[in-house]
Design a protein around this motif. Structure first.
Motif: not given
Length: 127
Positions: A59-61, A66-70, A76-84
């Motif tokens: 879910n997203y605020a 439409g701009r961020f993708t989790i 890899k025990n890792t979470v990402y947040l792609q911010m465009n």
């Protein structure tokens, strides 16, 4: 004990992109929902995005839809947040946090449920 470390923050111009990483150690993230939160100077901390343990739900605020993708890579025990398409109002310290994934989706866990927090990474959007 689960420890989280954020990285990837920095200074970027409006319209630019950054990818934040949340790396975990101590325990596997396989059973944890992970949330990204942010806090701007003088403002309350707010939830940005959250992803389920499997990665199948997120879910997203409204402010970042439409701009961020989790996403996550449990191997890899890792979470990402792609911010465009970053905006000056995205400027904040960004934190990741973890909670055992027991909450119903798509609502996901509440902020108060998160028990393990990283130290934060600064994101500054400015020309």
């Amino acid at each position: 004990q689960l420890q989280l470390v954020e990285s990837g923050g920095g200074l970027v111009q409006p319209g630019g992109s950054l990818r934040l990483s949340c790396a975990a150690s101590g325990l596997t993230l396989n059973y944890y929902a992970i949330g990204w939160f942010r806090q701007a100077p003088g403002k309350e901390r707010e939830g940005v995005s959250c992803i389920s343990s499997s990665g199948g739900s997120a879910n997203y605020a409204d402010s970042v839809k439409g701009r961020f993708t989790i996403s996550r890579d449990n191997a890899k025990n890792t979470v990402y947040l792609q911010m465009n398409s970053l905006k000056p109002e995205d400027t904040a310290v960004y934190y990741c946090a973890a909670v055992l994934d027991t909450a119903p989706w798509p609502e996901g866990p509440k902020e108060a449920d998160f028990g393990s927090w990283g130290q934060g990474t600064q994101v500054t959007v400015s020309s």
